[in-house]
Design a protein around this motif. Structure first.
Motif, PDB file in Angstrom:
ATOM      1  N   MET A 179     -12.064 -16.563 -35.367  1.00  0.00           N
ATOM      2  CA  MET A 179     -13.331 -15.951 -34.997  1.00  0.00           C
ATOM      3  C   MET A 179     -13.876 -15.132 -36.164  1.00  0.00           C
ATOM      4  O   MET A 179     -13.149 -14.354 -36.770  1.00  0.00           O
ATOM      5  N   ARG A 180     -15.153 -15.321 -36.455  1.00  0.00           N
ATOM      6  CA  ARG A 180     -15.812 -14.577 -37.543  1.00  0.00           C
ATOM      7  C   ARG A 180     -16.313 -13.231 -37.019  1.00  0.00           C
ATOM      8  O   ARG A 180     -16.962 -13.171 -35.985  1.00  0.00           O
ATOM      9  N   ARG A 181     -15.991 -12.191 -37.763  1.00  0.00           N
ATOM     10  CA  ARG A 181     -16.399 -10.835 -37.371  1.00  0.00           C
ATOM     11  C   ARG A 181     -17.646 -10.438 -38.163  1.00  0.00           C
ATOM     12  O   ARG A 181     -17.627 -10.441 -39.402  1.00  0.00           O
ATOM     13  N   ILE A 182     -18.724 -10.134 -37.434  1.00  0.00           N
ATOM     14  CA  ILE A 182     -20.023  -9.844 -38.051  1.00  0.00           C
ATOM     15  C   ILE A 182     -20.449  -8.438 -37.666  1.00  0.00           C
ATOM     16  O   ILE A 182     -20.558  -8.107 -36.487  1.00  0.00           O
ATOM     17  N   ILE A 183     -20.679  -7.605 -38.669  1.00  0.00           N
ATOM     18  CA  ILE A 183     -21.072  -6.215 -38.462  1.00  0.00           C
ATOM     19  C   ILE A 183     -22.587  -6.089 -38.671  1.00  0.00           C
ATOM     20  O   ILE A 183     -23.128  -6.606 -39.651  1.00  0.00           O
ATOM     21  N   LEU A 184     -23.254  -5.381 -37.752  1.00  0.00           N
ATOM     22  CA  LEU A 184     -24.699  -5.161 -37.864  1.00  0.00           C
ATOM     23  C   LEU A 184     -25.019  -3.696 -38.125  1.00  0.00           C
ATOM     24  O   LEU A 184     -24.453  -2.812 -37.477  1.00  0.00           O
ATOM     25  N   PHE A 185     -25.950  -3.493 -39.046  1.00  0.00           N
ATOM     26  CA  PHE A 185     -26.608  -2.200 -39.221  1.00  0.00           C
ATOM     27  C   PHE A 185     -28.096  -2.482 -39.124  1.00  0.00           C
ATOM     28  O   PHE A 185     -28.667  -3.113 -40.021  1.00  0.00           O
ATOM     29  N   LEU A 221     -22.818  -1.576 -35.400  1.00  0.00           N
ATOM     30  CA  LEU A 221     -22.306  -0.230 -35.694  1.00  0.00           C
ATOM     31  C   LEU A 221     -23.426   0.794 -35.785  1.00  0.00           C
ATOM     32  O   LEU A 221     -23.173   1.993 -35.695  1.00  0.00           O
ATOM     33  N   SER A 222     -24.647   0.321 -35.994  1.00  0.00           N
ATOM     34  CA  SER A 222     -25.808   1.207 -35.952  1.00  0.00           C
ATOM     35  C   SER A 222     -26.978   0.384 -35.454  1.00  0.00           C
ATOM     36  O   SER A 222     -27.357  -0.602 -36.086  1.00  0.00           O
ATOM     37  N   ALA A 223     -27.541   0.771 -34.318  1.00  0.00           N
ATOM     38  CA  ALA A 223     -28.659   0.012 -33.751  1.00  0.00           C
ATOM     39  C   ALA A 223     -29.685   0.929 -33.091  1.00  0.00           C
ATOM     40  O   ALA A 223     -30.481   0.475 -32.291  1.00  0.00           O
ATOM     41  N   ARG A 224     -29.657   2.208 -33.432  1.00  0.00           N
ATOM     42  CA  ARG A 224     -30.633   3.145 -32.879  1.00  0.00           C
ATOM     43  C   ARG A 224     -30.953   4.181 -33.953  1.00  0.00           C
ATOM     44  O   ARG A 224     -30.126   4.471 -34.799  1.00  0.00           O
ATOM     45  N   GLY A 225     -32.146   4.724 -33.898  1.00  0.00           N
ATOM     46  CA  GLY A 225     -32.473   5.836 -34.781  1.00  0.00           C
ATOM     47  C   GLY A 225     -33.301   5.494 -35.995  1.00  0.00           C
ATOM     48  O   GLY A 225     -33.609   6.363 -36.795  1.00  0.00           O
ATOM     49  N   GLY A 226     -33.651   4.216 -36.173  1.00  0.00           N
ATOM     50  CA  GLY A 226     -34.549   3.840 -37.250  1.00  0.00           C
ATOM     51  C   GLY A 226     -33.871   3.544 -38.576  1.00  0.00           C
ATOM     52  O   GLY A 226     -32.649   3.530 -38.700  1.00  0.00           O
TER      53      GLY A 226
END
Length: 194
Positions: free
Chosen positions: A1-7, A37-42
């Protein structure tokens, strides 16, 4: 499984980017785990949290992901300035980085494929212009949904997955440079993983 991190800047970016990745994963029969890992606050918060994460990554305090996706609107700064800003922070990680930079705003990407919009909403939308004006594409997206008889509770972003799944990605790669660059980058990454 590929692990994908979002900012990403906000829920709109998270919904759109996640839907694109999941669609490619399904089409390529690849398992992915997407971790925002970060999806709020602009924009500012996304970049600050990205810098903090990269310090941890470079100090071997967290494991390397298979892919790092950073999504932030170009706003009035333009695609190249935003890209440079992300590249300056992630310079040594270009092999695992993909930037998604809607120019000027994420809502415009949801309006680019009128046929996809129509298949989800029952009525197409006009092709959006390209102007930098705060709130312009949020209003255009909301107006298009209201004209289709849909009263979105989250400004229309809640339909991102359905619209993305109906999009003609090959046509969109040609229709808009910023969306095209993101789609090509994701397509190429999945080819690497084949």
């Amino acid at each position: 499984m590929r692990r994908i991190i979002l900012f990403v800047e906000d829920y709109g970016h998270e919904a759109f980017i996640t839907s694109v990745i999941q669609r490619f994963a399904k089409e390529q029969d690849k398992a992915v785990k997407i971790i925002p890992l970060s999806a709020r606050g602009g924009h500012g918060k996304a970049v600050a949290e990205l810098k903090s994460y990269l310090r941890e990554l470079r100090n071997d305090r967290v494991g390397f992901p298979d892919l790092l996706v950073v999504a932030t609107d170009a706003n009035c700064r333009g695609y190249q300035d935003r890209k440079k800003e992300i590249d300056d922070v992630t310079a040594d990680l270009q092999n695992i980085l993909i930037s998604a930079i809607p120019d000027p705003h994420i809502e415009r990407w949801l309006l680019l494929d009128s046929a996809a919009f129509k298949s989800v909403m029952g009525k197409g939308c006009d092709a959006p212009d390209h102007k930098c004006e705060r709130g312009r594409y949020k209003k255009i997206l909301m107006d298009a949904m209201l004209q289709a008889g849909v009263h979105p509770s989250l400004g229309g972003i809640e339909f991102a997955e359905d619209i993305v799944n109906a999009m003609d990605f090959e046509r969109m790669e040609q229709a808009d440079p910023s969306l095209g660059q993101f789609l090509k980058s994701i397509r190429n990454k999945f080819k690497e993983w084949a």
